[in-house]
Structure formats: C-alpha cells, structure tokens
Design a protein around this motif. Structure first.
Motif, PDB file in Angstrom:
ATOM      1  N   GLY A 256     -51.735   4.507  13.589  1.00  0.00           N
ATOM      2  CA  GLY A 256     -51.955   3.280  14.339  1.00  0.00           C
ATOM      3  C   GLY A 256     -53.421   2.918  14.428  1.00  0.00           C
ATOM      4  O   GLY A 256     -54.301   3.747  14.175  1.00  0.00           O
TER       5      GLY A 256
ATOM      6  N   ILE B  16     -44.240   1.394  19.712  1.00  0.00           N
ATOM      7  CA  ILE B  16     -45.160   0.897  18.692  1.00  0.00           C
ATOM      8  C   ILE B  16     -45.390  -0.585  18.922  1.00  0.00           C
ATOM      9  O   ILE B  16     -44.478  -1.405  18.768  1.00  0.00           O
ATOM     10  CB  ILE B  16     -44.609   1.127  17.269  1.00  0.00           C
ATOM     11  CG1 ILE B  16     -44.360   2.620  17.025  1.00  0.00           C
ATOM     12  CG2 ILE B  16     -45.575   0.566  16.225  1.00  0.00           C
ATOM     13  CD1 ILE B  16     -43.785   2.932  15.656  1.00  0.00           C
TER      14      ILE B  16
ATOM     15  N   VAL C 129     -48.164   3.647  19.849  1.00  0.00           N
ATOM     16  CA  VAL C 129     -48.908   3.462  18.609  1.00  0.00           C
ATOM     17  C   VAL C 129     -49.207   1.985  18.499  1.00  0.00           C
ATOM     18  O   VAL C 129     -48.423   1.145  18.946  1.00  0.00           O
ATOM     19  CB  VAL C 129     -48.073   3.944  17.393  1.00  0.00           C
ATOM     20  CG1 VAL C 129     -48.736   3.547  16.081  1.00  0.00           C
ATOM     21  CG2 VAL C 129     -47.854   5.449  17.448  1.00  0.00           C
TER      22      VAL C 129
END
Length: 234
Positions: free
Chosen positions: A33, A170, A188
């Motif tokens: 990330g 995410i 992330v």
C-alpha cells in the motif's frame, strides 16, 4: 553494447538503493500500500530528514514515485513502481478472514476491487464507502461487464456498518483513507485516482487496470483465516 551497459547500470542503481536496511524497510512497508512520508517515519521510527534522504535515493533509482492527495492537497503519498520492483517479495499476510475495499462513494473503485478480488482469491471480499452514493456509477457497471464481472448485485453501503475488527481494510482512494475511523484496522492504502471527474470510459478502464494490477500483487500474499492453523495441525 550501449544498451547492455545502460541496462546493467540501471539494475546496479536498483540493487544499490535496496542495499541499505532502512530503504529496504521502506520498500517492505510500501509493498502492499501507499503511504505519506510522515506515516513511513512513524511506522519505521525514523526521523523525517532520514526518510526524505532515503526516499530521494529510491526515487532516483525508479523504485518509488510521489503523488499529491486528491483529498488534502498538502499531502503527498509515496508508491512503489512495480516494474522496477519485479523481484522484490514480502512476508505474507496470514489469517485474513475478509477483505473490505473502501472508497468515498462506494460507486466505482471499491466495487470493482471487491469483484476483481473475488476472482483472484479465496478470501471473501466486500466493499463500502465513507460517504456512499445512492447508486453505483454506470461507467463502473459498464467496465465491469466488459471484463466479464457481474455487477447485477452491486449496492452501495456505509463502511462503518460492514467492517469488522479483523477485516483487512483496503482504501482505494485518498479521501476515504484520510477519513477512515481510527478503529478501522488493519488497513492498506492504494492511491487510485478517481475516474468519476473525468467521466470517460478511458478513465474507468485506467482505474480497473490499476486496481487489477495491485490485486494481482497482493492476493498471493494473503492467506485465509485458519489456513495456517490447519496446515500446522495436519
């Protein structure tokens, strides 16, 4: 011969950049990330001047690039260049029960990400938004169908209502990442540009390609919850 020498020189610069433990730690942190320089400093307990120095070396070697946030324009995020980093691997993410993809409106990027992920991994995936729209963007539906995905059941949802403590969260946009609640861990960040302002098929295709490429790199590193325990008990 000149091409061969140039190639060797470029490869040598990459190896030299990765030869410092601090820079290798930065690469490991960025593998799954994107992060702001300040976040890298806090994560690695590294002073800002050292972070700036190491990022400069990595950037000159073509390993990282910087981009300005679409949310807080004062912030920049650092991301890896996968083509340069083709041989670098990272420790897997074990015991992940579910992946939750998040963008602001849950109308395009996060919906596409959850659908693509479901094709690449046995770990379940859902999506949500920090400020969900009333409907999924029509161009997101169009690009999904063009790539063989089925968007017929897509509905927007508030991420706070679906995320659970052990989910791998995410964020696929800067604004959502910056507005995630503090308890949305682990997380992330993927700094994927919002295709909606351009509102063209090309912009949505670019978002699809970016997300698919990142999922292809991350999915092999993620193991479903209980898989390691099952293996150890076998």
């Amino acid at each position: 011969m000149n091409v061969e020498r140039k190639s060797l020189g470029e490869r040598a610069r990459v190896h030299a950049a990765l030869g410092d433990p601090a820079r290798l730690a930065i690469v490991d942190a960025l593998l799954v990330g994107d992060a702001a320089p300040g976040e890298l400093g806090a994560l690695l307990e590294m002073p800002t001047n050292l972070v700036a120095h190491h990022l400069k070396v990595l950037q000159e070697a073509g390993l990282v690039v910087r981009g300005r946030s679409e949310g807080d324009h004062r912030r920049t995020y650092v991301r890896l260049v996968p083509e340069t980093l083709a041989t670098v691997s990272s420790s897997p993410l074990d015991d992940v029960p579910r992946v939750v993809f998040v963008c602001t409106q849950n109308s395009a990027r996060s919906q596409l990400a959850a659908a693509i992920w479901s094709r690449r991994s046995h770990v379940p995936a859902v999506s949500g938004g920090t400020r969900p729209a009333d409907r999924v963007h029509p161009r997101a539906v169009k690009v999904a169908r063009r790539h063989g995905l089925d968007p017929s059941a897509w509905r927007t949802a508030q991420v706070a209502e679906i995320a659970q403590p052990n989910d791998l969260v995410i964020a696929v946009c800067d604004i959502a990442y910056e507005h995630l609640p503090a308890d949305a861990r682990p997380r992330v960040h993927w700094s994927v540009p919002d295709p909606a302002p351009a509102d063209t098929d090309a912009a949505f295709e670019a978002a699809y390609d970016e997300i698919a490429g990142r999922i292809d790199r991350l999915a092999p590193l993620v193991s479903p919850a209980g898989e390691n325990r099952s293996r150890s008990g076998a």
